[in-house]
Every structure is written in structure tokens, then in C-alpha cells.
Design a protein around this motif. Structure first.
Motif, short mmCIF file in Angstrom:
data_model
loop_
_atom_site.label_atom_id
_atom_site.label_comp_id
_atom_site.label_asym_id
_atom_site.label_seq_id
_atom_site.Cartn_x
_atom_site.Cartn_y
_atom_site.Cartn_z
N LEU A 26 1.12 -1.11 0.05
CA LEU A 26 0.15 0.24 -0.12
C LEU A 26 0.89 1.80 0.36
O LEU A 26 0.43 2.17 -1.04
CB LEU A 26 -1.23 -0.32 0.88
CG LEU A 26 -2.38 -1.08 1.70
CD1 LEU A 26 -2.98 -0.74 2.93
CD2 LEU A 26 -2.75 -0.90 0.16
N TYR A 27 2.35 1.00 0.58
CA TYR A 27 2.82 2.91 1.14
C TYR A 27 3.81 2.45 -0.65
O TYR A 27 3.40 4.02 -0.99
CB TYR A 27 3.62 2.26 2.02
CG TYR A 27 4.98 3.37 1.95
CD1 TYR A 27 4.36 4.50 2.44
CD2 TYR A 27 6.05 3.11 1.92
CE1 TYR A 27 5.22 5.90 2.50
CE2 TYR A 27 7.12 3.99 2.18
CZ TYR A 27 6.59 5.37 2.11
OH TYR A 27 7.53 6.60 1.91
N LEU A 28 4.01 1.81 -1.12
CA LEU A 28 4.58 2.04 -2.35
C LEU A 28 3.86 1.98 -3.65
O LEU A 28 4.50 3.19 -4.25
CB LEU A 28 5.00 0.51 -2.57
CG LEU A 28 6.34 0.02 -2.39
CD1 LEU A 28 7.12 -1.86 -2.74
CD2 LEU A 28 7.52 1.06 -2.30
N ASP A 29 2.30 1.27 -3.47
CA ASP A 29 1.76 2.11 -4.50
C ASP A 29 1.01 3.61 -4.31
O ASP A 29 1.20 4.24 -5.16
CB ASP A 29 0.05 1.55 -4.60
CG ASP A 29 0.12 0.34 -4.24
OD1 ASP A 29 1.22 0.30 -5.56
OD2 ASP A 29 -0.52 -0.93 -4.37
N PHE A 30 1.24 3.82 -3.23
CA PHE A 30 1.09 5.72 -2.60
C PHE A 30 2.44 6.63 -2.81
O PHE A 30 1.60 7.75 -3.49
CB PHE A 30 0.50 5.99 -0.73
CG PHE A 30 0.42 6.76 -0.57
CD1 PHE A 30 -0.87 7.25 -0.71
CD2 PHE A 30 0.48 8.03 -0.19
CE1 PHE A 30 -1.57 8.68 -0.03
CE2 PHE A 30 0.87 9.01 0.31
CZ PHE A 30 -1.00 10.06 0.12
N ALA A 31 3.22 6.05 -2.35
CA ALA A 31 4.91 6.07 -2.48
C ALA A 31 4.71 7.25 -4.33
O ALA A 31 4.63 8.35 -4.84
CB ALA A 31 5.29 5.57 -2.52
#
Length: 464
Positions: A63-68
Motif C-alpha cells: 500500500l505504501y509503495l502504491d501511494f508513494a
């Protein structure tokens, strides 16, 4: 948009030289995120942490990588990016007009789920900082006075009721001076209400009619035995599946569930290669197996209890002699059914389907079969209604309470390390508690119990 895919892959454990299946993230070029793999292998594999924790950690990072990537041009540094990620987990990424410039279209998660994913990314960030010098995304900061007071109060309240509190370190106490820069706050306290227990009349109905028309009668016997252990002794479902066939003693009519790693090996077994005589070493030498608590596949089983006897086992207290008698009658039949099978493991409960015949029974298979059995008596499996597998444990605890059993003995019977918050006295010794088990079983049989009007012998004919 960068596409990050989560897959299950076999990864070689460099310590044990075995392949373990873990969730892995793959980038748009088909390359795995090696740092995350190394983190999972170092932190999770071989530990007692549940598979669900690995999945949550990896998904949180995804989720964090997608958001980043979606916000790569919107933030000046990593901590600012994480701050936006933190609030987006709560509020989502869609604005009041229904638009989402990030293209993620998140609606936001519940408070508990937000906490899980926030902690997952924070812990991975800590590991990256320690091993590669990366910038901390959510560093620990010195807590303000009010927060320190709350943390200290929570710490000492927990330790007051903890049998193992005397082995705690000063380092753990010092942690109360610090908190995460970004962390979830509970704005309201939700009352959970009374814990729901599995209704007695439904248990009788389940035992009678929940296993009719099964393809394999041995499977019906197996599931009934597990239910009797859960309902009659308060075991968790995962604890029941840890049972070894050799640990049911027909002579003394006792059942013991041993710790899958530190439990004493059976029959005073001695290792040929090590000074360890526990079950972990026994499984390794005799069966070339690992304890199910450290497996990273569908054979994994959890172990929650921190309190065991001198042999490393959970002693069981049957609250009903009738249930105990029924268990041993069915066990005798079940044992005759599996005695001729050549098994490559010591576990009592096995699969009877063609694909995995003879393999240890899995938790997912039990839960699936449990739902089928409950459907046969027109009952939904629901935690709130007390009809989940855990509802049997609540029934056990409440029955002991209604019978007037000492709360400290109930604590031992449930294998809890912490007593009920209203009880301020220290727990009785393990030896005294074990002695009380035998006395209580005799005493309970003198009193009228909920099963007095039930013909348990009649239930025997329903497994055919």
C-alpha cells in the motif's frame, strides 16, 4: 501507474537450507523487492509469529509503495510522504467531489486496520534504517508528559496481572518514555459487551445432526473429537490440532497438549545428536519435520498460551464427566480407524481427502468443515452470536464461573498468564492448580450440571 504485485514464492532459508513460502512483492519490471524478502526472512521466518502477520506486513508495504508512486511529485521528503499516507489510510484518497488525482481510489480503512498497516510500514522502515541507513519514516519521539503517564499506567496495569512480570527488563519500562511520531488515537471507547458463548442446545444439535451424510465417517469422528476438546476443556482450535496420538492415555484417561517446540519428547526419548530432548528436536530427528508453529504454509498452527506445566504441556480440566466419557469412547473408535495407516508424522488428527490423505489436519480445513456442519443445523457461524469455534471456549469459561470455581483456577484451566482485572491476588502455584483440577473434576460430578438430563451414550450412535 506503477504496478506492484503480491505473489507467494518459495524462498531459500539460508540458515536451514529449506524453501519456505512467503508473500513477495514484484515491481512492474518483474523484479522482486529483495530488501522486503530479506526483512521477512529475518524477522518472521522461524519465529512463532503467525502467517497472517507476514501477510499484513507485506500488504502494508505494498500500500505504501502504491501511494508513494502515486504521490511521487507531491512531497519533499519521505517523512512528509509517510504523513500523507498515514492520513490517507484513515480518510481515503477521494475528495468531496468524488475525484481522486492519485488514481488509487481508497475509501479508507477501519481504525484497527489502519494501525496494522501503519505499524507494518514503520517496523520495516526501522529495519531499513538499521541495516541500510535509510531515513526513518515514523521515528520514535519522546512522549509528552500526559502520554508517558498513560503508557506507564498501561504498562504497570498489564504487569500487575501477569504471571511472568518478574522477568521483564528495565529496557521495556524505558520504552514508555517514547512513542511514534504518527500513531492512531482512539477517540471513543467501544464497549464490546458480554462475550458470547456457544449455546448448549446448539452444541447437542451439532453433535447429533451436524455430521450426517458425510462421505467419510472417520472425518466425522475426527471433527467431533476436536469439538469435544474445545467445548469440554476450553481449548482453542489451534491447540486441539497440535495433539499427538501418543498424548491420549486410555489407561489414565488423560489428554495433554504439549508445546510444539519446548514440550517434553514422548517416552523419555533421547537425541542422538543433541542435548535437546524437546519436541522440536524429536520432530527433526524422527520425522524430518519442523514444529507447525514455524511453518509458513497452510500447515501452520498458532500457539498462544505462555503457561505450561513442568513437561511443557497444557493440562486439561474437563468440566463435565459426560463429555469426557464421550471423548474417550469416540477416541477408541477413531484410533482403531487410523491405527493401520502409515503416517509420516505424530499428529492425531489427519486429512481423509484423496489429495492430502494422511497429512496433518489443517486449520483452514477444520473451519471449512465446521461451517458445513453448522449449515446442516441451519445455524450461521458468527462470533457475535457465539457460534464461532471460539464460542466453545467462552461457554467453558462461563460454565466454570457459574459452578463457582475459583477465578484463579479458571485462569489456569484457560492457560492464561494474566488473571481477570478484578482479581488482585497472585495466581496459585502450578502444582496446586494441577492438584485442584483432579479435586474439581470429582466435585463437579456431585453437582447438577447442564448435561445431567442429556443421554451422552445416545450421541454415540450419531457418528455412524
Amino acid at each position: 501507474k506503477m504496478s506492484v504485485i503480491k505473489l507467494k514464492m518459495g524462498v531459500v532459508d539460508n540458515i536451514n537450507r529449506q524453501i519456505v513460502d512467503i508473500p513477495v512483492l514484484i515491481d512492474e519490471n518483474g523484479q522482486p523487492f529483495l530488501a522486503l524478502i530479506k526483512y521477512c526472512m529475518e524477522v518472521f521466518v522461524g519465529s512463532s509469529i503467525r502467517i497472517s502477520s507476514i501477510k499484513q506486513a507485506v500488504y502494508g508495504v505494498k500500500l505504501y509503495l502504491d501511494f508513494a508512486y502515486a504521490n511521487r511529485d507531491q512531497c519533499q521528503n519521505s517523512q512528509e510522504l509517510f504523513k500523507r499516507f498515514f492520513y490517507s489510510l484513515d480518510k481515503g484518497t477521494i475528495d468531496d467531489e468524488g475525484f481522486d488525482p492519485t488514481g488509487l481510489y481508497w475509501y479508507g480503512w477501519s481504525e484497527n486496520t489502519k494501525t496494522i498497516y501503519t505499524q507494518a510500514v514503520s517496523y520495516f522502515s526501522d529495519w531499513l534504517h538499521e541495516n541500510y541507513g535509510n531515513e526513518l519514516l515514523n521515528p520514535l519521539v519522546r512522549a509528552d508528559y500526559r502520554t508517558q503517564v498513560i503508557l506507564y499506567y498501561a504498562y504497570y496495569y498489564k504487569q500487575k496481572n501477569n504471571i511472568l512480570s518478574h522477568i521483564d527488563s528495565e529496557q521495556n519500562k524505558d520504552k514508555n518514555n517514547y512513542t511514534r511520531a504518527l500513531r492512531t488515537h482512539k477517540s471513543v471507547r467501544k464497549e464490546s459487551g458480554d462475550e458470547q458463548q456457544f449455546p448448549l442446545h446448539l452444541f447437542i444439535k451439532l453433535m447429533k445432526y451436524g455430521f450426517k451424510n458425510v462421505r467419510d465417517l472417520r472425518a466425522a469422528l475426527r471433527d467431533k473429537l476436536i469439538l469435544l476438546l474445545m467445548h469440554g476443556t476450553g481449548l482453542r482450535e489451534s491447540e486441539a490440532l497440535h495433539l499427538w496420538a501418543i498424548d491420549v492415555d486410555m489407561m489414565t484417561r488423560t489428554v495433554k497438549i504439549f508445546h510444539p517446540q519446548m514440550g517434553e519428547a514422548p517416552n523419555r526419548w533421547k537425541s542422538k545428536f543433541s542435548q535437546k530432548f524437546d519436541r522440536e528436536q524429536y520432530l527433526k530427528e524422527v520425522y524430518s519435520l519442523k514444529p507447525r508453529t514455524v511453518l509458513n504454509n497452510n500447515q501452520n498452527l498458532g500457539w498462544k498460551s505462555k503457561v505450561v506445566d513442568s513437561q511443557g504441556a497444557l493440562p486439561l480440566l474437563w468440566y463435565s464427566q459426560e463429555i469426557k466419557n464421550l471423548f474417550f469412547k469416540l477416541w477408541e473408535v477413531y484410533l482403531l480407524e487410523i491405527a493401520s495407516l502409515k503416517l509420516n508424522h505424530p499428529y492425531a488428527f489427519i486429512n481423509f481427502n484423496k489429495k492430502d490423505f494422511g497429512e496433518p489436519y489443517t486449520l483452514s480445513s477444520f473451519n471449512k468443515n465446521y461451517e458445513v456442519s453448522m449449515a446442516k443445523i441451519d445455524t450461521e457461524v458468527s462470533k457475535s452470536l457465539g457460534t464461532s469455534t471460539h464460542g466453545h471456549r467462552h461457554n467453558y469459561a462461563m460454565t466454570l464461573k457459574r459452578m463457582g470455581v475459583n477465578p484463579r483456577i479458571i485462569q489456569r484451566a484457560l492457560h492464561h498468564s494474566s488473571i481477570d482485572s478484578q482479581i488482585t491476588y497472585t495466581s496459585e502455584s502450578q502444582a496446586k492448580a494441577l492438584k485442584s483440577f483432579s479435586e474439581i473434576e470429582q466435585e463437579l460430578n456431585k453437582h447438577k450440571n447442564p448435561h445431567e438430563d442429556i443421554s451422552w451414550d445416545e450421541l454415540l450412535k450419531f457418528h455412524y
